[in-house]
Design a protein around this motif. Structure first.
Motif, PDB file in Angstrom:
ATOM      1  N   GLU A   7     -12.605  -2.806   1.525  1.00  0.00           N
ATOM      2  CA  GLU A   7     -12.114  -1.506   1.087  1.00  0.00           C
ATOM      3  C   GLU A   7     -12.309  -1.274  -0.408  1.00  0.00           C
ATOM      4  O   GLU A   7     -12.078  -0.178  -0.899  1.00  0.00           O
ATOM      5  CB  GLU A   7     -10.623  -1.372   1.435  1.00  0.00           C
ATOM      6  N   HIS A   8     -12.688  -2.293  -1.138  1.00  0.00           N
ATOM      7  CA  HIS A   8     -12.911  -2.198  -2.583  1.00  0.00           C
ATOM      8  C   HIS A   8     -11.687  -1.638  -3.304  1.00  0.00           C
ATOM      9  O   HIS A   8     -11.788  -0.782  -4.162  1.00  0.00           O
ATOM     10  CB  HIS A   8     -14.153  -1.364  -2.892  1.00  0.00           C
ATOM     11  N   VAL A   9     -10.497  -2.127  -2.932  1.00  0.00           N
ATOM     12  CA  VAL A   9      -9.263  -1.700  -3.580  1.00  0.00           C
ATOM     13  C   VAL A   9      -9.235  -2.286  -4.985  1.00  0.00           C
ATOM     14  O   VAL A   9      -9.385  -3.491  -5.146  1.00  0.00           O
ATOM     15  CB  VAL A   9      -8.027  -2.179  -2.775  1.00  0.00           C
ATOM     16  N   PRO A  10      -9.065  -1.464  -6.008  1.00  0.00           N
ATOM     17  CA  PRO A  10      -9.073  -2.006  -7.377  1.00  0.00           C
ATOM     18  C   PRO A  10      -7.820  -2.819  -7.686  1.00  0.00           C
ATOM     19  O   PRO A  10      -6.759  -2.604  -7.106  1.00  0.00           O
ATOM     20  CB  PRO A  10      -9.135  -0.756  -8.246  1.00  0.00           C
ATOM     21  N   CYS A  11      -7.959  -3.739  -8.599  1.00  0.00           N
ATOM     22  CA  CYS A  11      -6.858  -4.606  -9.003  1.00  0.00           C
ATOM     23  C   CYS A  11      -5.692  -3.801  -9.583  1.00  0.00           C
ATOM     24  O   CYS A  11      -4.551  -4.219  -9.486  1.00  0.00           O
ATOM     25  CB  CYS A  11      -7.354  -5.619 -10.031  1.00  0.00           C
ATOM     26  N   VAL A  12      -5.963  -2.648 -10.151  1.00  0.00           N
ATOM     27  CA  VAL A  12      -4.889  -1.847 -10.758  1.00  0.00           C
ATOM     28  C   VAL A  12      -3.811  -1.511  -9.732  1.00  0.00           C
ATOM     29  O   VAL A  12      -2.653  -1.296 -10.085  1.00  0.00           O
ATOM     30  CB  VAL A  12      -5.456  -0.578 -11.446  1.00  0.00           C
ATOM     31  N   ASP A  13      -4.145  -1.513  -8.462  1.00  0.00           N
ATOM     32  CA  ASP A  13      -3.131  -1.271  -7.431  1.00  0.00           C
ATOM     33  C   ASP A  13      -2.048  -2.339  -7.460  1.00  0.00           C
ATOM     34  O   ASP A  13      -0.895  -2.061  -7.153  1.00  0.00           O
ATOM     35  CB  ASP A  13      -3.764  -1.219  -6.040  1.00  0.00           C
ATOM     36  N   ASN A  14      -2.396  -3.568  -7.835  1.00  0.00           N
ATOM     37  CA  ASN A  14      -1.396  -4.619  -7.995  1.00  0.00           C
ATOM     38  C   ASN A  14      -0.400  -4.248  -9.103  1.00  0.00           C
ATOM     39  O   ASN A  14       0.807  -4.455  -8.956  1.00  0.00           O
ATOM     40  CB  ASN A  14      -2.047  -5.961  -8.327  1.00  0.00           C
ATOM     41  N   LEU A  15      -0.901  -3.704 -10.201  1.00  0.00           N
ATOM     42  CA  LEU A  15      -0.024  -3.292 -11.296  1.00  0.00           C
ATOM     43  C   LEU A  15       0.872  -2.138 -10.867  1.00  0.00           C
ATOM     44  O   LEU A  15       2.056  -2.104 -11.200  1.00  0.00           O
ATOM     45  CB  LEU A  15      -0.849  -2.869 -12.519  1.00  0.00           C
ATOM     46  N   ILE A  16       0.319  -1.172 -10.143  1.00  0.00           N
ATOM     47  CA  ILE A  16       1.117  -0.041  -9.667  1.00  0.00           C
ATOM     48  C   ILE A  16       2.256  -0.551  -8.789  1.00  0.00           C
ATOM     49  O   ILE A  16       3.405  -0.130  -8.942  1.00  0.00           O
ATOM     50  CB  ILE A  16       0.241   0.972  -8.908  1.00  0.00           C
ATOM     51  N   PHE A  17       1.943  -1.480  -7.890  1.00  0.00           N
ATOM     52  CA  PHE A  17       2.973  -2.040  -7.018  1.00  0.00           C
ATOM     53  C   PHE A  17       4.055  -2.730  -7.833  1.00  0.00           C
ATOM     54  O   PHE A  17       5.251  -2.539  -7.588  1.00  0.00           O
ATOM     55  CB  PHE A  17       2.348  -3.014  -6.017  1.00  0.00           C
ATOM     56  N   GLU A  18       3.656  -3.532  -8.811  1.00  0.00           N
ATOM     57  CA  GLU A  18       4.644  -4.244  -9.632  1.00  0.00           C
ATOM     58  C   GLU A  18       5.522  -3.266 -10.411  1.00  0.00           C
ATOM     59  O   GLU A  18       6.740  -3.432 -10.490  1.00  0.00           O
ATOM     60  CB  GLU A  18       3.942  -5.213 -10.579  1.00  0.00           C
ATOM     61  N   LEU A  19       4.919  -2.230 -10.991  1.00  0.00           N
ATOM     62  CA  LEU A  19       5.697  -1.238 -11.744  1.00  0.00           C
ATOM     63  C   LEU A  19       6.617  -0.456 -10.820  1.00  0.00           C
ATOM     64  O   LEU A  19       7.749  -0.138 -11.197  1.00  0.00           O
ATOM     65  CB  LEU A  19       4.751  -0.285 -12.481  1.00  0.00           C
ATOM     66  N   ALA A  20       6.158  -0.122  -9.635  1.00  0.00           N
ATOM     67  CA  ALA A  20       6.981   0.608  -8.676  1.00  0.00           C
ATOM     68  C   ALA A  20       8.177  -0.226  -8.233  1.00  0.00           C
ATOM     69  O   ALA A  20       9.195   0.338  -7.797  1.00  0.00           O
ATOM     70  CB  ALA A  20       6.146   1.014  -7.464  1.00  0.00           C
ATOM     71  N   LYS A  79       0.831  -1.213   0.000  1.00  0.00           N
ATOM     72  CA  LYS A  79       0.000   0.000   0.000  1.00  0.00           C
ATOM     73  C   LYS A  79       0.860   1.255   0.000  1.00  0.00           C
ATOM     74  O   LYS A  79       0.494   2.262  -0.611  1.00  0.00           O
ATOM     75  CB  LYS A  79      -0.929   0.004   1.210  1.00  0.00           C
ATOM     76  N   ASP A  80       1.999   1.216   0.680  1.00  0.00           N
ATOM     77  CA  ASP A  80       2.912   2.358   0.684  1.00  0.00           C
ATOM     78  C   ASP A  80       3.471   2.600  -0.715  1.00  0.00           C
ATOM     79  O   ASP A  80       3.577   3.741  -1.161  1.00  0.00           O
ATOM     80  CB  ASP A  80       4.063   2.136   1.667  1.00  0.00           C
ATOM     81  N   TYR A  81       3.836   1.524  -1.405  1.00  0.00           N
ATOM     82  CA  TYR A  81       4.333   1.667  -2.776  1.00  0.00           C
ATOM     83  C   TYR A  81       3.282   2.303  -3.675  1.00  0.00           C
ATOM     84  O   TYR A  81       3.584   3.162  -4.492  1.00  0.00           O
ATOM     85  CB  TYR A  81       4.738   0.307  -3.359  1.00  0.00           C
ATOM     86  N   VAL A  82       2.041   1.876  -3.520  1.00  0.00           N
ATOM     87  CA  VAL A  82       0.950   2.409  -4.343  1.00  0.00           C
ATOM     88  C   VAL A  82       0.720   3.877  -4.007  1.00  0.00           C
ATOM     89  O   VAL A  82       0.581   4.725  -4.888  1.00  0.00           O
ATOM     90  CB  VAL A  82      -0.340   1.576  -4.155  1.00  0.00           C
ATOM     91  N   ARG A  83       0.697   4.198  -2.739  1.00  0.00           N
ATOM     92  CA  ARG A  83       0.425   5.565  -2.304  1.00  0.00           C
ATOM     93  C   ARG A  83       1.535   6.531  -2.716  1.00  0.00           C
ATOM     94  O   ARG A  83       1.274   7.694  -3.050  1.00  0.00           O
ATOM     95  CB  ARG A  83       0.239   5.597  -0.786  1.00  0.00           C
ATOM     96  N   LEU A  84       2.779   6.054  -2.741  1.00  0.00           N
ATOM     97  CA  LEU A  84       3.928   6.914  -3.035  1.00  0.00           C
ATOM     98  C   LEU A  84       4.425   6.805  -4.479  1.00  0.00           C
ATOM     99  O   LEU A  84       5.413   7.442  -4.828  1.00  0.00           O
ATOM    100  CB  LEU A  84       5.074   6.570  -2.078  1.00  0.00           C
ATOM    101  N   ALA A  85       3.754   6.027  -5.303  1.00  0.00           N
ATOM    102  CA  ALA A  85       4.196   5.824  -6.690  1.00  0.00           C
ATOM    103  C   ALA A  85       4.133   7.132  -7.474  1.00  0.00           C
ATOM    104  O   ALA A  85       3.198   7.927  -7.321  1.00  0.00           O
ATOM    105  CB  ALA A  85       3.329   4.775  -7.378  1.00  0.00           C
ATOM    106  N   PRO A  86       5.116   7.354  -8.338  1.00  0.00           N
ATOM    107  CA  PRO A  86       5.091   8.537  -9.194  1.00  0.00           C
ATOM    108  C   PRO A  86       3.896   8.499 -10.150  1.00  0.00           C
ATOM    109  O   PRO A  86       3.405   7.425 -10.507  1.00  0.00           O
ATOM    110  CB  PRO A  86       6.406   8.445  -9.982  1.00  0.00           C
ATOM    111  N   SER A  87       3.463   9.660 -10.563  1.00  0.00           N
ATOM    112  CA  SER A  87       2.268   9.749 -11.412  1.00  0.00           C
ATOM    113  C   SER A  87       2.427   9.002 -12.729  1.00  0.00           C
ATOM    114  O   SER A  87       1.464   8.451 -13.244  1.00  0.00           O
ATOM    115  CB  SER A  87       1.887  11.205 -11.663  1.00  0.00           C
ATOM    116  N   ASN A  88       3.647   8.948 -13.284  1.00  0.00           N
ATOM    117  CA  ASN A  88       3.824   8.238 -14.558  1.00  0.00           C
ATOM    118  C   ASN A  88       3.572   6.736 -14.395  1.00  0.00           C
ATOM    119  O   ASN A  88       3.039   6.086 -15.287  1.00  0.00           O
ATOM    120  CB  ASN A  88       5.209   8.499 -15.153  1.00  0.00           C
TER     121      ASN A  88
END
Length: 67
Positions: A48-61, A4-13
């Protein structure tokens, strides 16, 4: 730091890349679904209805590419 920290702090790109990929790719072609890369807990998914896209954000981060 948890996912969750990775997702929250991920750069906008990274966020934009993950959202674009998710919107333009069917789930069966997504590395999260193919490789079973689920970082969310049952609570995250249901309550919390966290969307699956958060998994992708974490992987990219963490340096993954979506090629």
């Amino acid at each position: 730091m948890d996912w969750k920290d990775y997702v929250r702090l991920a750069p906008s790109n990274i966020i934009k890349e993950a959202i674009y990929f998710c919107e333009h790719t069917e789930c069966e072609n997504c590395p999260v679904a193919i490789e079973g890369l689920e970082h969310r807990t049952r609570h995250d998914k249901q309550d919390e209805h966290v969307p699956c896209v958060d998994n992708l954000i974490f992987e990219l981060a963490n340096g993954r590419t979506l090629d």
